[in-house]
Write an enzyme that holds these catalytic residues in place. Structure first.
Site, PDB file in Angstrom:
ATOM      1  N   GLY A  92       2.925  -1.397   4.328  1.00 35.61           N
ATOM      2  CA  GLY A  92       2.926   0.043   4.062  1.00 35.61           C
ATOM      3  C   GLY A  92       4.351   0.528   3.855  1.00 35.61           C
ATOM      4  O   GLY A  92       4.922   0.411   2.772  1.00 35.61           O
ATOM      5  N   GLY A  93       4.948   1.042   4.916  1.00 37.46           N
ATOM      6  CA  GLY A  93       6.279   1.666   4.832  1.00 37.46           C
ATOM      7  C   GLY A  93       7.314   0.852   4.057  1.00 37.46           C
ATOM      8  O   GLY A  93       8.028   1.393   3.205  1.00 37.46           O
TER       9      GLY A  93
ATOM     10  N   GLU B 107      -5.369  -5.564  10.269  1.00 42.54           N
ATOM     11  CA  GLU B 107      -4.375  -4.523  10.519  1.00 42.54           C
ATOM     12  C   GLU B 107      -4.671  -3.824  11.842  1.00 42.54           C
ATOM     13  O   GLU B 107      -5.495  -2.890  11.890  1.00 42.54           O
ATOM     14  CB  GLU B 107      -4.424  -3.491   9.395  1.00 42.54           C
ATOM     15  CG  GLU B 107      -4.109  -4.053   8.036  1.00 42.54           C
ATOM     16  CD  GLU B 107      -3.493  -2.988   7.140  1.00 42.54           C
ATOM     17  OE1 GLU B 107      -2.395  -3.227   6.650  1.00 42.54           O
ATOM     18  OE2 GLU B 107      -4.097  -1.913   6.971  1.00 42.54           O
TER      19      GLU B 107
ATOM     20  N   SER C 252       3.379  -2.649  10.233  1.00 43.34           N
ATOM     21  CA  SER C 252       4.841  -2.640  10.377  1.00 43.34           C
ATOM     22  C   SER C 252       5.503  -3.960   9.969  1.00 43.34           C
ATOM     23  O   SER C 252       6.462  -4.396  10.600  1.00 43.34           O
ATOM     24  CB  SER C 252       5.224  -2.250  11.818  1.00 43.34           C
ATOM     25  OG  SER C 252       4.749  -0.948  12.112  1.00 43.34           O
TER      26      SER C 252
ATOM     27  N   GLY D 257       2.303   1.792  10.807  1.00 45.39           N
ATOM     28  CA  GLY D 257       3.228   2.917  10.706  1.00 45.39           C
ATOM     29  C   GLY D 257       3.908   3.294  12.012  1.00 45.39           C
ATOM     30  O   GLY D 257       4.512   4.354  12.124  1.00 45.39           O
TER      31      GLY D 257
ATOM     32  N   GLU E  34      -6.941   4.215   7.875  1.00 40.07           N
ATOM     33  CA  GLU E  34      -6.743   5.658   7.624  1.00 40.07           C
ATOM     34  C   GLU E  34      -7.973   6.248   6.928  1.00 40.07           C
ATOM     35  O   GLU E  34      -8.328   7.408   7.157  1.00 40.07           O
ATOM     36  CB  GLU E  34      -5.457   5.873   6.806  1.00 40.07           C
ATOM     37  CG  GLU E  34      -4.230   5.627   7.679  1.00 40.07           C
ATOM     38  CD  GLU E  34      -2.987   5.178   6.933  1.00 40.07           C
ATOM     39  OE1 GLU E  34      -2.938   5.283   5.698  1.00 40.07           O
ATOM     40  OE2 GLU E  34      -2.057   4.694   7.618  1.00 40.07           O
TER      41      GLU E  34
ATOM     42  N   HIS F  81      -9.481   0.712   4.773  1.00 41.72           N
ATOM     43  CA  HIS F  81      -8.218   0.907   5.495  1.00 41.72           C
ATOM     44  C   HIS F  81      -8.489   1.815   6.703  1.00 41.72           C
ATOM     45  O   HIS F  81      -9.296   2.742   6.626  1.00 41.72           O
ATOM     46  CB  HIS F  81      -7.173   1.541   4.564  1.00 41.72           C
ATOM     47  CG  HIS F  81      -5.799   1.528   5.144  1.00 41.72           C
ATOM     48  ND1 HIS F  81      -5.398   2.439   6.102  1.00 41.72           N
ATOM     49  CD2 HIS F  81      -4.746   0.706   4.945  1.00 41.72           C
ATOM     50  CE1 HIS F  81      -4.143   2.175   6.446  1.00 41.72           C
ATOM     51  NE2 HIS F  81      -3.725   1.113   5.767  1.00 41.72           N
TER      52      HIS F  81
ATOM     53  N   ASN G  43       0.864  -1.181   0.000  1.00 40.13           N
ATOM     54  CA  ASN G  43       0.000   0.000   0.000  1.00 40.13           C
ATOM     55  C   ASN G  43       0.905   1.237   0.000  1.00 40.13           C
ATOM     56  O   ASN G  43       1.505   1.560   1.021  1.00 40.13           O
ATOM     57  CB  ASN G  43      -0.890  -0.041   1.262  1.00 40.13           C
ATOM     58  CG  ASN G  43      -1.703   1.220   1.442  1.00 40.13           C
ATOM     59  OD1 ASN G  43      -1.799   2.044   0.531  1.00 40.13           O
ATOM     60  ND2 ASN G  43      -2.294   1.384   2.628  1.00 40.13           N
ATOM     61  N   TRP G  44       0.975   1.885  -1.154  1.00 39.64           N
ATOM     62  CA  TRP G  44       1.906   3.014  -1.289  1.00 39.64           C
ATOM     63  C   TRP G  44       1.398   4.274  -0.597  1.00 39.64           C
ATOM     64  O   TRP G  44       2.117   5.254  -0.501  1.00 39.64           O
ATOM     65  CB  TRP G  44       2.149   3.324  -2.780  1.00 39.64           C
ATOM     66  CG  TRP G  44       2.855   2.249  -3.546  1.00 39.64           C
ATOM     67  CD1 TRP G  44       3.045   0.937  -3.169  1.00 39.64           C
ATOM     68  CD2 TRP G  44       3.470   2.370  -4.830  1.00 39.64           C
ATOM     69  NE1 TRP G  44       3.734   0.257  -4.145  1.00 39.64           N
ATOM     70  CE2 TRP G  44       4.009   1.116  -5.186  1.00 39.64           C
ATOM     71  CE3 TRP G  44       3.612   3.426  -5.739  1.00 39.64           C
ATOM     72  CZ2 TRP G  44       4.670   0.884  -6.384  1.00 39.64           C
ATOM     73  CZ3 TRP G  44       4.270   3.200  -6.945  1.00 39.64           C
ATOM     74  CH2 TRP G  44       4.797   1.946  -7.253  1.00 39.64           C
ATOM     75  N   LYS G  45       0.126   4.257  -0.186  1.00 37.52           N
ATOM     76  CA  LYS G  45      -0.511   5.427   0.441  1.00 37.52           C
ATOM     77  C   LYS G  45      -0.302   6.670  -0.435  1.00 37.52           C
ATOM     78  O   LYS G  45      -0.239   6.558  -1.650  1.00 37.52           O
ATOM     79  CB  LYS G  45       0.020   5.628   1.860  1.00 37.52           C
ATOM     80  CG  LYS G  45      -0.095   4.344   2.695  1.00 37.52           C
ATOM     81  CD  LYS G  45       0.059   4.588   4.155  1.00 37.52           C
ATOM     82  CE  LYS G  45       0.089   3.268   4.879  1.00 37.52           C
ATOM     83  NZ  LYS G  45       0.057   3.411   6.327  1.00 37.52           N
TER      84      LYS G  45
HETATM   85  C1  PEP Z   1      -0.753  -0.167   6.010  1.00 35.16           C
HETATM   86  O1  PEP Z   1      -0.887   1.024   5.861  1.00 35.16           O
HETATM   87  O2  PEP Z   1      -1.591  -0.922   5.498  1.00 35.16           O
HETATM   88  C2  PEP Z   1       0.368  -0.644   6.785  1.00 35.16           C
HETATM   89  C3  PEP Z   1       0.327  -1.857   7.235  1.00 35.16           C
HETATM   90  O3  PEP Z   1       1.404   0.237   7.010  1.00 35.16           O
HETATM   91  P1  PEP Z   1       2.825  -0.093   7.727  1.00 35.16           P
HETATM   92  O4  PEP Z   1       3.352  -1.347   7.104  1.00 35.16           O
HETATM   93  O5  PEP Z   1       3.677   1.095   7.426  1.00 35.16           O
HETATM   94  O6  PEP Z   1       2.546  -0.268   9.183  1.00 35.16           O
END
Ligand code: PEP
Length: 255
Positions: A235-236, A168, A214, A174, A98, A96, A10-12
């Site tokens: 994500g990251g 999640e 994460s 994050g 967010e 998601h 997920n590039w956000k």
């Molecule tokens: C996400 O946004 O779906 C996610 C899992 O982010 P991160 O890996 O950065 O925690």
């Protein structure tokens, strides 16, 4: 039942079009040897078509990060399922945390979006997960059960085969904090039980349930080794080709 491991990134709200092309090309080059693992990249809307073009003859598929419930109409700024499909994307992240936190997404809007996505042949990646307060209050299972029941209300057993679920925990997104493999596995078992209750054991056994929060190369192996963790939503660590490809290669060895 053996389920395919699927790793999604997920590039956000990251990457301009030139940066997106560069990252997509790098990931594609680093994963040419991958045979068994599903790979999905979810760039921003603006880069969907260009990134879909880069990966068209590879094993990587493309997804959007959200979509509008409505199919068409006067919804300034919104993007429909049909528009997403026309870029070459075949997946869409729905619900998601967010989107729930900053854009008013609810279990009901998640449910409606899933139905519209399926109607247009898009495969939803449906996110659920508890807050830190809810985990500390020992209500994780109730929270996730309610989210799954709300998201999947009114679907048919055959719809489940077109859906990926992603657990999640909000406190792990994050933040660098990861659920332990045991904590994540317990919630994945709950999700599968709820889906079995709603749609039967066969549908539940086939459902890919990703963990997200994460995930990085250092913890991917222990998470993906759990029997009910069938992949990761990253994500990251998906914003660097090296770390995303490394997670995919860890999955490939387990697959
Ligand atoms: C996400 O946004 O779906 C996610 C899992 O982010 P991160 O890996 O950065 O925690």
């Amino acid at each position: 039942m053996s389920r395919k491991i699927i790793i999604a990134g997920n590039w956000k709200m990251h990457k301009t079009n030139s940066e997106a092309l560069q990252l997509a090309n790098q990931i594609k080059m680093k994963t040419t040897d991958v045979k068994h693992t599903g790979m999905i990249m979810c760039p921003p809307f603006t880069a969907l078509a260009a990134v879909a073009d880069v990966v068209k003859d590879s094993g990587i598929s493309i997804g959007a990060q959200d979509m509008c419930i409505a199919k068409e109409g006067a919804y300034t700024g919104a993007i429909s399922a049909g528009m997403i499909k026309s870029t070459g994307a075949i997946h869409v992240i729905i619900g998601h945390s967010e989107r729930r936190q900053y854009f008013g997404e609810t279990d009901d809007s998640v449910n409606q979006k899933i139905k519209t996505a399926l109607e247009f042949g898009l495969k939803p990646i449906v996110c659920v997960g508890e807050s830190l307060e809810q985990r500390e209050g020992n209500i994780t299972s109730e929270v996730v059960t309610k989210q799954i029941k709300g998201a999947f209300a009114g679907l048919k057993p055959e719809d489940i085969s077109h859906i990926i679920a992603a657990y999640e925990p909000i406190w792990a997104i994050g933040t660098g904090k990861t659920a332990t493999p045991e904590q994540a596995e317990a919630v994945h078992v709950t999700i599968r039980e709820v889906v079995a209750e709603m749609f039967g054991q066969q549908a539940a056994d086939g459902l890919v349930i990703q963990y997200g929060g994460s995930v990085k190369p250092e913890n991917a192996q222990s998470l993906l080794s759990q029997p009910n963790i069938d992949g990761a939503l990253v994500g990251g660590a998906c914003l660097k080709a090296d770390s995303f490809a490394e997670i995919i290669h860890i999955a490939e060895k387990l697959g």
